[in-house]
Design a protein around this motif. Structure first.
Motif, PDB file in Angstrom:
ATOM      1  N   LEU A 127     -19.140 -71.832 -22.355  1.00 20.31           N
ATOM      2  CA  LEU A 127     -20.034 -72.967 -22.574  1.00 20.31           C
ATOM      3  C   LEU A 127     -19.451 -74.112 -21.774  1.00 20.31           C
ATOM      4  O   LEU A 127     -18.252 -74.396 -21.872  1.00 20.31           O
ATOM      5  CB  LEU A 127     -20.050 -73.382 -24.052  1.00 20.31           C
ATOM      6  CG  LEU A 127     -20.783 -72.513 -25.027  1.00 20.31           C
ATOM      7  CD1 LEU A 127     -20.547 -73.009 -26.444  1.00 20.31           C
ATOM      8  CD2 LEU A 127     -22.267 -72.500 -24.720  1.00 20.31           C
ATOM      9  N   ARG A 128     -20.271 -74.753 -20.968  1.00 22.97           N
ATOM     10  CA  ARG A 128     -19.833 -75.943 -20.232  1.00 22.97           C
ATOM     11  C   ARG A 128     -20.552 -77.134 -20.852  1.00 22.97           C
ATOM     12  O   ARG A 128     -21.776 -77.176 -20.899  1.00 22.97           O
ATOM     13  CB  ARG A 128     -20.185 -75.831 -18.756  1.00 22.97           C
ATOM     14  CG  ARG A 128     -19.723 -77.054 -17.958  1.00 22.97           C
ATOM     15  CD  ARG A 128     -20.082 -76.945 -16.511  1.00 22.97           C
ATOM     16  NE  ARG A 128     -21.538 -76.989 -16.388  1.00 22.97           N
ATOM     17  CZ  ARG A 128     -22.213 -76.569 -15.330  1.00 22.97           C
ATOM     18  NH1 ARG A 128     -21.580 -76.040 -14.309  1.00 22.97           N
ATOM     19  NH2 ARG A 128     -23.529 -76.660 -15.291  1.00 22.97           N
TER      20      ARG A 128
ATOM     21  N   VAL B  48     -24.421 -75.828 -20.928  1.00 25.46           N
ATOM     22  CA  VAL B  48     -24.868 -74.720 -20.099  1.00 25.46           C
ATOM     23  C   VAL B  48     -23.981 -73.509 -20.373  1.00 25.46           C
ATOM     24  O   VAL B  48     -22.773 -73.649 -20.562  1.00 25.46           O
ATOM     25  CB  VAL B  48     -24.786 -75.091 -18.603  1.00 25.46           C
ATOM     26  CG1 VAL B  48     -25.259 -73.957 -17.723  1.00 25.46           C
ATOM     27  CG2 VAL B  48     -25.567 -76.353 -18.308  1.00 25.46           C
ATOM     28  N   ALA B  49     -24.589 -72.328 -20.359  1.00 21.95           N
ATOM     29  CA  ALA B  49     -23.838 -71.079 -20.438  1.00 21.95           C
ATOM     30  C   ALA B  49     -23.574 -70.613 -19.012  1.00 21.95           C
ATOM     31  O   ALA B  49     -24.504 -70.496 -18.208  1.00 21.95           O
ATOM     32  CB  ALA B  49     -24.634 -70.022 -21.200  1.00 21.95           C
TER      33      ALA B  49
ATOM     34  N   GLU C 250     -14.161 -72.396 -10.899  1.00 22.99           N
ATOM     35  CA  GLU C 250     -14.534 -73.138  -9.692  1.00 22.99           C
ATOM     36  C   GLU C 250     -14.860 -74.596 -10.038  1.00 22.99           C
ATOM     37  O   GLU C 250     -14.501 -75.503  -9.302  1.00 22.99           O
ATOM     38  CB  GLU C 250     -15.715 -72.475  -9.005  1.00 22.99           C
ATOM     39  CG  GLU C 250     -15.365 -71.138  -8.365  1.00 22.99           C
ATOM     40  CD  GLU C 250     -16.576 -70.377  -7.838  1.00 22.99           C
ATOM     41  OE1 GLU C 250     -17.711 -70.882  -7.931  1.00 22.99           O
ATOM     42  OE2 GLU C 250     -16.376 -69.262  -7.337  1.00 22.99           O
ATOM     43  N   GLY C 251     -15.536 -74.805 -11.165  1.00 25.29           N
ATOM     44  CA  GLY C 251     -15.871 -76.159 -11.597  1.00 25.29           C
ATOM     45  C   GLY C 251     -14.632 -76.979 -11.910  1.00 25.29           C
ATOM     46  O   GLY C 251     -14.556 -78.167 -11.574  1.00 25.29           O
TER      47      GLY C 251
ATOM     48  N   PRO D 132     -16.485 -81.696 -17.250  1.00 25.31           N
ATOM     49  CA  PRO D 132     -16.957 -80.900 -18.379  1.00 25.31           C
ATOM     50  C   PRO D 132     -15.814 -80.248 -19.149  1.00 25.31           C
ATOM     51  O   PRO D 132     -14.728 -80.020 -18.623  1.00 25.31           O
ATOM     52  CB  PRO D 132     -17.840 -79.839 -17.718  1.00 25.31           C
ATOM     53  CG  PRO D 132     -17.326 -79.723 -16.325  1.00 25.31           C
ATOM     54  CD  PRO D 132     -16.797 -81.084 -15.961  1.00 25.31           C
ATOM     55  N   ASP D 133     -16.117 -79.962 -20.392  1.00 25.93           N
ATOM     56  CA  ASP D 133     -15.228 -79.176 -21.238  1.00 25.93           C
ATOM     57  C   ASP D 133     -15.755 -77.750 -21.241  1.00 25.93           C
ATOM     58  O   ASP D 133     -16.966 -77.526 -21.169  1.00 25.93           O
ATOM     59  CB  ASP D 133     -15.228 -79.729 -22.666  1.00 25.93           C
ATOM     60  CG  ASP D 133     -14.733 -81.164 -22.738  1.00 25.93           C
ATOM     61  OD1 ASP D 133     -13.818 -81.512 -21.961  1.00 25.93           O
ATOM     62  OD2 ASP D 133     -15.246 -81.920 -23.571  1.00 25.93           O
ATOM     63  N   PHE D 134     -14.852 -76.784 -21.336  1.00 20.35           N
ATOM     64  CA  PHE D 134     -15.238 -75.380 -21.332  1.00 20.35           C
ATOM     65  C   PHE D 134     -14.765 -74.705 -22.616  1.00 20.35           C
ATOM     66  O   PHE D 134     -13.654 -74.954 -23.081  1.00 20.35           O
ATOM     67  CB  PHE D 134     -14.634 -74.658 -20.119  1.00 20.35           C
ATOM     68  CG  PHE D 134     -15.146 -75.185 -18.810  1.00 20.35           C
ATOM     69  CD1 PHE D 134     -16.343 -74.719 -18.290  1.00 20.35           C
ATOM     70  CD2 PHE D 134     -14.442 -76.143 -18.109  1.00 20.35           C
ATOM     71  CE1 PHE D 134     -16.826 -75.205 -17.085  1.00 20.35           C
ATOM     72  CE2 PHE D 134     -14.916 -76.641 -16.905  1.00 20.35           C
ATOM     73  CZ  PHE D 134     -16.112 -76.170 -16.390  1.00 20.35           C
TER      74      PHE D 134
END
Length: 113
Positions: free
Chosen positions: A30-31, A40-41, A49-50, A81-83
């Motif tokens: 999950l981003r 976003v999934a 990469e992000g 973003p957090d993942f």
């Protein structure tokens, strides 16, 4: 955005995984953008990469000088973003089918709102 809206957004992203787990790689994520709450999934490879792109943008902003570039750096950090591993937000029901772990989703949403 309310906590309920964020929960709906997280549930939607997790549902994409639940409905088509074979579409994702072995480490789906999950981003979540903490500034906009965009959820976003994505595949784990895309998450890596992000992260690399975000680190590069921060380094470039840090190398620049002046108040304007400092503001740009602050903005970039806020947008990073957090993942989260999607698999932490699903459980199997008694028939072995994947479903959303509602308690885990609510706990995640509480970290933001």
């Amino acid at each position: 955005m309310t906590r309920e809206d964020l929960i709906k957004a997280i549930n939607h992203a997790v549902t994409l995984y639940v409905d088509a787990p074979d579409y994702f790689d072995a480490n789906p994520q999950l981003r979540i953008n903490p500034a906009t709450f965009d959820v976003v999934a994505i595949n784990g490879k895309d998450a890596l990469e992000g992260i690399a792109d975000n680190e590069e943008a921060i380094e470039e902003a840090a190398a620049a000088q002046g108040e304007e570039t400092e503001d740009a750096s602050d903005w970039q950090v806020a947008q990073n973003p957090d993942f989260y591993a999607i698999k932490e937000y699903v459980v199997k029901d008694k028939d072995g089918k994947l479903k959303i772990n509602e308690k885990a989703v609510e706990t995640l949403a509480k970290t933001y709102l």
